[in-house]
Design a protein around this motif. Structure first.
Motif, short mmCIF file in Angstrom:
data_model
loop_
_atom_site.label_atom_id
_atom_site.label_comp_id
_atom_site.label_asym_id
_atom_site.label_seq_id
_atom_site.Cartn_x
_atom_site.Cartn_y
_atom_site.Cartn_z
N ASP A 1 0.82 -1.22 0.00
CA ASP A 1 0.00 0.00 0.00
C ASP A 1 0.85 1.26 0.00
OD1 ASP A 1 -2.28 -1.54 -0.03
OD2 ASP A 1 -2.67 -1.37 2.13
N HIS A 2 1.99 1.22 0.69
CA HIS A 2 2.86 2.40 0.72
C HIS A 2 3.44 2.67 -0.67
CE1 HIS A 2 5.59 5.43 2.18
NE2 HIS A 2 6.63 4.76 1.66
N LYS B 1 0.70 3.91 -3.02
CA LYS B 1 0.32 5.30 -2.76
C LYS B 1 1.29 6.29 -3.39
CE LYS B 1 -0.77 8.44 1.06
NZ LYS B 1 -0.85 8.58 2.55
N GLU B 2 2.56 5.93 -3.43
CA GLU B 2 3.59 6.84 -3.93
C GLU B 2 4.02 6.55 -5.36
OE1 GLU B 2 4.49 9.36 -2.16
OE2 GLU B 2 3.54 8.77 -0.26
#
Length: 217
Positions: free
Chosen positions: A175-176, A179-180
Protein backbone atom coordinates in the motif's frame (compact mmCIF):
# COMPACT_ATOMS: atom_id res chain seq x y z
CA UNK A 1 -53.32 -12.29 -10.05
CA UNK A 2 -50.60 -11.30 -12.52
CA UNK A 3 -48.52 -9.85 -9.67
CA UNK A 4 -48.85 -13.15 -7.84
CA UNK A 5 -47.75 -15.00 -10.97
CA UNK A 6 -44.66 -12.83 -11.36
CA UNK A 7 -43.71 -13.19 -7.70
CA UNK A 8 -44.02 -16.96 -7.86
CA UNK A 9 -42.16 -17.02 -11.14
CA UNK A 10 -39.26 -15.07 -9.65
CA UNK A 11 -39.13 -17.45 -6.70
CA UNK A 12 -38.92 -20.34 -9.13
CA UNK A 13 -36.17 -18.56 -11.02
CA UNK A 14 -34.19 -18.16 -7.82
CA UNK A 15 -34.53 -21.87 -7.00
CA UNK A 16 -33.98 -23.00 -10.59
CA UNK A 17 -37.18 -25.10 -10.49
CA UNK A 18 -38.73 -23.85 -13.71
CA UNK A 19 -39.78 -27.04 -15.43
CA UNK A 20 -41.98 -28.31 -12.60
CA UNK A 21 -43.92 -25.09 -12.22
CA UNK A 22 -47.73 -25.37 -12.41
CA UNK A 23 -47.73 -21.58 -12.73
CA UNK A 24 -45.51 -21.06 -15.73
CA UNK A 25 -46.19 -23.83 -18.19
CA UNK A 26 -49.87 -24.37 -17.44
CA UNK A 27 -52.60 -22.38 -15.78
CA UNK A 28 -52.49 -22.35 -12.03
CA UNK A 29 -54.83 -24.86 -10.41
CA UNK A 30 -56.56 -22.06 -8.49
CA UNK A 31 -58.09 -20.83 -11.74
CA UNK A 32 -61.46 -22.55 -11.42
CA UNK A 33 -63.26 -23.94 -14.44
CA UNK A 34 -66.35 -21.91 -13.66
CA UNK A 35 -64.39 -18.69 -13.65
CA UNK A 36 -63.19 -19.21 -17.21
CA UNK A 37 -66.23 -20.97 -18.61
CA UNK A 38 -67.82 -17.67 -19.61
CA UNK A 39 -64.96 -16.77 -21.92
CA UNK A 40 -62.74 -19.27 -23.71
CA UNK A 41 -60.82 -16.35 -25.24
CA UNK A 42 -59.89 -15.01 -21.81
CA UNK A 43 -58.85 -18.52 -20.85
CA UNK A 44 -56.54 -18.78 -23.86
CA UNK A 45 -55.04 -15.34 -23.18
CA UNK A 46 -54.08 -16.31 -19.65
CA UNK A 47 -52.51 -19.53 -20.89
CA UNK A 48 -50.52 -17.65 -23.53
CA UNK A 49 -49.37 -15.08 -20.98
CA UNK A 50 -48.26 -17.85 -18.62
CA UNK A 51 -46.24 -19.50 -21.36
CA UNK A 52 -44.65 -16.18 -22.33
CA UNK A 53 -43.70 -15.49 -18.72
CA UNK A 54 -42.23 -18.97 -18.48
CA UNK A 55 -40.13 -18.45 -21.59
CA UNK A 56 -38.84 -15.11 -20.31
CA UNK A 57 -37.88 -16.54 -16.93
CA UNK A 58 -36.22 -19.54 -18.54
CA UNK A 59 -34.18 -17.19 -20.75
CA UNK A 60 -33.13 -15.12 -17.73
CA UNK A 61 -32.12 -18.26 -15.87
CA UNK A 62 -30.07 -19.45 -18.84
CA UNK A 63 -28.32 -16.08 -19.19
CA UNK A 64 -27.56 -15.96 -15.47
CA UNK A 65 -25.99 -19.40 -15.68
CA UNK A 66 -23.94 -18.66 -18.79
CA UNK A 67 -22.70 -15.12 -17.97
CA UNK A 68 -20.11 -16.05 -15.29
CA UNK A 69 -18.58 -18.57 -17.68
CA UNK A 70 -17.80 -15.80 -20.17
CA UNK A 71 -15.20 -14.39 -17.78
CA UNK A 72 -11.75 -15.82 -18.32
CA UNK A 73 -9.63 -17.15 -15.45
CA UNK A 74 -6.07 -16.03 -14.84
CA UNK A 75 -6.71 -12.34 -15.60
CA UNK A 76 -4.81 -9.44 -14.06
CA UNK A 77 -6.71 -6.14 -13.99
CA UNK A 78 -4.24 -3.33 -13.36
CA UNK A 79 -3.75 0.43 -13.63
CA UNK A 80 -2.75 0.81 -17.26
CA UNK A 81 -1.43 4.37 -16.91
CA UNK A 82 1.00 3.54 -14.09
CA UNK A 83 4.63 3.11 -15.20
CA UNK A 84 5.46 0.79 -12.29
CA UNK A 85 2.43 -1.40 -13.00
CA UNK A 86 3.17 -1.52 -16.72
CA UNK A 87 6.78 -2.56 -16.14
CA UNK A 88 5.54 -5.27 -13.79
CA UNK A 89 3.17 -6.55 -16.47
CA UNK A 90 5.99 -6.62 -19.03
CA UNK A 91 8.12 -8.63 -16.62
CA UNK A 92 5.34 -11.18 -16.07
CA UNK A 93 4.73 -11.51 -19.83
CA UNK A 94 8.43 -12.23 -20.38
CA UNK A 95 8.59 -14.75 -17.52
CA UNK A 96 5.28 -16.46 -18.32
CA UNK A 97 6.50 -18.74 -21.09
CA UNK A 98 3.34 -20.86 -20.95
CA UNK A 99 1.13 -17.78 -21.34
CA UNK A 100 -1.06 -18.65 -18.38
CA UNK A 101 -1.69 -15.06 -17.32
CA UNK A 102 -3.79 -12.56 -19.27
CA UNK A 103 -4.15 -8.85 -18.67
CA UNK A 104 -6.70 -6.07 -18.82
CA UNK A 105 -6.27 -2.35 -18.25
CA UNK A 106 -8.36 -0.91 -15.46
CA UNK A 107 -9.33 1.93 -17.78
CA UNK A 108 -10.99 -0.42 -20.31
CA UNK A 109 -14.67 -1.29 -20.43
CA UNK A 110 -13.63 -4.94 -20.64
CA UNK A 111 -12.50 -4.69 -17.01
CA UNK A 112 -15.97 -3.83 -15.73
CA UNK A 113 -17.49 -7.35 -15.55
CA UNK A 114 -14.40 -8.64 -13.73
CA UNK A 115 -14.62 -5.88 -11.15
CA UNK A 116 -18.37 -6.31 -10.87
CA UNK A 117 -18.23 -10.04 -10.16
CA UNK A 118 -15.71 -9.29 -7.39
CA UNK A 119 -17.88 -6.44 -6.06
CA UNK A 120 -15.10 -3.90 -6.65
CA UNK A 121 -14.98 -0.52 -8.35
CA UNK A 122 -12.18 1.24 -10.22
CA UNK A 123 -10.89 3.02 -7.13
CA UNK A 124 -10.56 -0.33 -5.34
CA UNK A 125 -8.51 -1.79 -8.18
CA UNK A 126 -6.49 1.41 -8.61
CA UNK A 127 -5.38 1.03 -4.98
CA UNK A 128 -4.72 -2.70 -5.24
CA UNK A 129 -4.55 -4.53 -8.55
CA UNK A 130 -6.88 -7.47 -9.09
CA UNK A 131 -6.05 -11.05 -10.05
CA UNK A 132 -8.99 -13.29 -10.98
CA UNK A 133 -7.47 -16.72 -10.52
CA UNK A 134 -10.60 -18.71 -11.28
CA UNK A 135 -14.38 -18.89 -10.73
CA UNK A 136 -15.14 -17.34 -7.36
CA UNK A 137 -11.44 -16.92 -6.57
CA UNK A 138 -9.80 -13.52 -6.74
CA UNK A 139 -7.02 -11.67 -4.92
CA UNK A 140 -5.79 -8.11 -4.50
CA UNK A 141 -2.61 -6.37 -3.45
CA UNK A 142 0.39 -8.37 -2.26
CA UNK A 143 -1.55 -11.64 -2.26
CA UNK A 144 -2.50 -11.09 -5.90
CA UNK A 145 1.15 -10.51 -6.80
CA UNK A 146 2.26 -13.70 -5.06
CA UNK A 147 -0.54 -15.76 -6.63
CA UNK A 148 0.53 -14.52 -10.07
CA UNK A 149 4.10 -15.63 -9.28
CA UNK A 150 2.77 -19.06 -8.30
CA UNK A 151 1.63 -19.58 -11.91
CA UNK A 152 5.04 -18.77 -13.38
CA UNK A 153 7.73 -21.38 -14.06
CA UNK A 154 10.78 -21.86 -11.88
CA UNK A 155 12.66 -20.04 -10.52
CA UNK A 156 10.00 -17.30 -10.35
CA UNK A 157 7.34 -19.48 -8.78
CA UNK A 158 9.59 -19.94 -5.74
CA UNK A 159 8.95 -16.29 -4.87
CA UNK A 160 5.34 -17.20 -4.12
CA UNK A 161 6.56 -18.76 -0.85
CA UNK A 162 6.72 -15.21 0.47
CA UNK A 163 3.06 -15.90 1.20
CA UNK A 164 4.27 -17.06 4.62
CA UNK A 165 4.89 -13.39 5.49
CA UNK A 166 1.80 -12.17 7.37
CA UNK A 167 -0.70 -10.48 5.08
CA UNK A 168 -0.95 -7.22 7.09
CA UNK A 169 2.82 -6.75 6.82
CA UNK A 170 2.89 -7.55 3.10
CA UNK A 171 -0.04 -5.26 2.37
CA UNK A 172 1.44 -2.43 4.42
CA UNK A 173 4.51 -2.42 2.16
CA UNK A 174 2.36 -2.83 -0.96
CA UNK A 175 0.00 0.00 0.00
CA UNK A 176 2.86 2.40 0.72
CA UNK A 177 4.46 1.78 -2.68
CA UNK A 178 1.07 1.97 -4.40
CA UNK A 179 0.32 5.30 -2.76
CA UNK A 180 3.59 6.84 -3.93
CA UNK A 181 3.96 5.08 -7.29
CA UNK A 182 2.91 8.00 -9.49
CA UNK A 183 5.35 10.30 -7.70
CA UNK A 184 8.22 7.83 -7.84
CA UNK A 185 7.70 6.18 -11.23
CA UNK A 186 5.38 8.47 -13.19
CA UNK A 187 1.95 8.29 -14.80
CA UNK A 188 0.82 8.37 -18.43
CA UNK A 189 -2.25 10.01 -19.95
CA UNK A 190 -3.37 6.71 -21.50
CA UNK A 191 -2.67 3.00 -21.20
CA UNK A 192 1.05 2.48 -21.68
CA UNK A 193 0.60 -0.78 -23.55
CA UNK A 194 -0.58 1.27 -26.53
CA UNK A 195 3.07 2.25 -26.98
CA UNK A 196 4.11 -1.41 -27.12
CA UNK A 197 1.38 -3.04 -29.15
CA UNK A 198 3.37 -6.25 -29.60
CA UNK A 199 2.23 -7.07 -26.05
CA UNK A 200 -1.46 -6.81 -26.88
CA UNK A 201 -1.86 -10.49 -27.72
CA UNK A 202 -1.88 -11.12 -23.98
CA UNK A 203 -4.62 -8.57 -23.30
CA UNK A 204 -8.30 -9.50 -23.18
CA UNK A 205 -9.14 -5.87 -24.02
CA UNK A 206 -6.92 -5.94 -27.12
CA UNK A 207 -9.61 -4.90 -29.61
CA UNK A 208 -10.81 -2.08 -27.39
CA UNK A 209 -7.28 -0.75 -26.98
CA UNK A 210 -6.57 -0.98 -30.71
CA UNK A 211 -9.79 0.88 -31.48
CA UNK A 212 -8.80 3.57 -29.01
CA UNK A 213 -5.39 3.81 -30.65
CA UNK A 214 -6.94 4.20 -34.11
CA UNK A 215 -9.31 6.89 -32.91
CA UNK A 216 -6.40 8.96 -31.59
CA UNK A 217 -4.57 8.86 -34.93
Amino acid sequence: MKILMIRRGLRLLATGNLNSSPLIFRRHSSYSTSFFSSSSRLNANFAADDLLLGNQLATLASEAEIAPNLLQPGVVVYDGVCHLCHNGVKWVIKADRDKKIKFCCLQSKAAEPYMSVCDLDRDDVRRRFLFIEGPGLYHQGSTAALRVLAHLPLPYTALSYLMIVPTPLRDAVYDHVAKERYKWFGKSDDCLVLREQDLLDRFIDREELLERSRSVL
